[in-house]
Design a protein around this motif. Structure first.
Motif, mmCIF file in Angstrom:
data_model
loop_
_atom_site.group_PDB
_atom_site.id
_atom_site.type_symbol
_atom_site.label_atom_id
_atom_site.label_comp_id
_atom_site.label_asym_id
_atom_site.label_seq_id
_atom_site.Cartn_x
_atom_site.Cartn_y
_atom_site.Cartn_z
ATOM 1 N N THR A 98 39.535 43.981 36.677
ATOM 2 C CA THR A 98 40.124 42.688 36.906
ATOM 3 C C THR A 98 41.464 42.687 36.222
ATOM 4 N N GLN A 142 42.834 43.714 40.646
ATOM 5 C CA GLN A 142 44.104 43.437 41.301
ATOM 6 C C GLN A 142 44.905 44.721 41.453
ATOM 7 N N ASN A 159 44.405 41.339 46.057
ATOM 8 C CA ASN A 159 43.142 41.291 45.317
ATOM 9 C C ASN A 159 42.055 42.124 45.986
ATOM 10 N N GLU A 204 39.066 43.708 44.194
ATOM 11 C CA GLU A 204 38.131 42.839 43.506
ATOM 12 C C GLU A 204 36.967 42.413 44.406
ATOM 13 N N TYR A 231 35.810 37.828 38.422
ATOM 14 C CA TYR A 231 36.696 38.579 37.548
ATOM 15 C C TYR A 231 37.674 37.654 36.820
ATOM 16 N N GLN A 232 38.111 36.609 37.514
ATOM 17 C CA GLN A 232 38.998 35.655 36.877
ATOM 18 C C GLN A 232 38.293 34.949 35.722
ATOM 19 N N LYS A 278 38.320 37.254 32.720
ATOM 20 C CA LYS A 278 39.626 37.279 32.061
ATOM 21 C C LYS A 278 39.858 36.021 31.235
ATOM 22 N N SER A 279 39.519 34.886 31.821
ATOM 23 C CA SER A 279 39.722 33.636 31.101
ATOM 24 C C SER A 279 38.893 33.586 29.829
ATOM 25 N N GLU A 335 45.343 35.472 30.662
ATOM 26 C CA GLU A 335 45.846 34.775 31.835
ATOM 27 C C GLU A 335 46.971 35.604 32.454
ATOM 28 N N TYR A 389 45.826 41.270 32.106
ATOM 29 C CA TYR A 389 44.804 41.890 32.960
ATOM 30 C C TYR A 389 43.696 42.523 32.138
#
Length: 372
Positions: free
Chosen positions: A12, A203, A214, A217, A237-238, A241-242, A247, A251
């Motif tokens: 991600t 990504q 994307n 992913e 995946y987002q 990361k969060s 952000e 990555y």
């Protein structure tokens, strides 16, 4: 036994090259219709052959039983001899560590051995040699596999490794776009050891970190009958990361993930982590010691850290040690830094205790580990 994660590693965040309940414990800092057949009519010397053979008074076609029996017995003996030799050749082929037409297989994984010192497991690691996997032989690619034993002490507070002295060389004539045998994961699937090629996911960006798409992913879900489904994991995946405080343009790059049936949670050990935009050279020193655990819906995510951070050593594969309720993990860390390549192995518990510190196992990338 089945292990059906996608054939691609997951990532991600940015990458330049294309795709080829855990509590928060103390010490842990938070995968046409056919026509009727007509009789065959052949004539030999002007005489219809089928009719002549049916005429038993014709001396030319009178059966001679003794020669027939002798020939049949000879053929039977030859068949038995062939089967015996074939079995011997298969055995010798395995012993000489040559794999050309299929994976190394056995009827079942070797069961663990209980000893006074602890429980001993058979283990294997597989190499991803990248473009160096091309052999000097014509249309041949190769990889390395190492095997050994992993010992978990009786008290469960220590892990030791004992490697076989020989190195298995695997060969194949299969390739894609001139590349082959870049094996980034090793899994046991329906009692067979499979060497699978895995591509990085996440990504897709240029080498300067400019976002392209994307597509990587999306993940492949492989069923036990070989069926394949495609799922969009971009939002998942987002979420990872969060949870890690990253952000865009930052990555995460994932090369190792696993599902725990026991704990009913996903586990991810990222290879890279950065809050900055992807850049190819700088990425070599953005390794991660993060461990992420999440519920099936990716809403409950726990972020922890495993041991001290070495900026060039990032996770490339891991497995739960069998019979430990998924509380002990054995993991590989890969290093690619300014041309230097190496692999390290370590073991740790979910509560953050290091049972085996990072230990170098070779100057090549072993990117898959499995209990075999």
């Amino acid at each position: 036994m089945q292990c059906t994660l996608s054939s691609s590693s997951v990532h991600t965040g940015s990458r330049s090259r294309p795709p080829s309940p855990m509590p928060a414990p103390p010490g842990f800092t938070r995968l046409e219709q056919n026509e009727p057949m007509n009789p065959l009519r052949i004539s030999v010397g002007g005489l219809p052959m089928l009719a002549s053979m049916a005429n038993t008074t014709d001396p030319r076609f009178r059966l001679k039983w003794r020669p027939i029996v002798a020939v049949a017995l000879s053929l039977g003996l030859l068949l038995l001899l062939f089967m015996h030799l074939s079995a011997g050749l298969r055995s010798r082929s395995y012993d000489s560590h040559s794999w050309k037409n299929g994976p190394l297989t056995r009827s079942s994984p070797i069961p663990p051995e209980h000893t006074p010192q602890g429980t001993r497991y058979r283990i294997g690691v597989i190499a991803d040699l990248d473009t160096s996997s091309r052999s000097d032989k014509k249309l041949t690619w190769f990889s390395y596999m190492r095997r050994g034993h992993l010992l978990v002490s009786q008290s469960g507070d220590k892990v030791a490794l004992d490697w076989d002295t020989d190195k298995v060389v695997l060969e194949s004539h299969l390739s894609e776009k001139g590349r082959g045998m870049e094996l980034s994961e090793l899994v046991v699937f329906q009692w067979e050891a499979l060497q699978r090629r895995r591509q990085d996911g996440g990504q897709w960006t240029t080498t300067e970190g400019v976002f392209v798409n994307n597509n990587p992913e999306w993940v492949k879900v492989v069923g036990f009958r070989g069926d394949v489904q495609h799922e969009n994991w971009v939002p998942k995946y987002q979420s990872l990361k969060s949870a890690a405080g990253i952000e865009p343009p930052g990555y995460l790059i994932h090369e190792s993930a696993a599902w725990s049936d026991t704990l009913q949670r996903w586990f991810f050990l990222p290879r890279r982590a950065s809050k900055e935009r992807y850049e190819e050279t700088a990425d070599e020193r953005r390794a991660s010691n993060l461990a992420l655990s999440c519920s099936p819906d990716f809403k409950d995510i726990i972020v922890s850290r495993v041991g001290p951070l070495n900026p060039t050593h990032g996770f490339s594969s891991f497995k739960f040690v069998p019979n430990t309720d998924d509380q002990i993990i054995v993991a590989l860390k890969s290093e690619e830094d300014a041309g230097k390549v190496a692999t390290y192995i370590m073991a740790f518990t979910l509560d953050g205790r290091i049972l085996l510190p990072e230990t170098k196992i070779g100057d090549v990338k072993y990117e898959g580990v499995e209990f075999i």
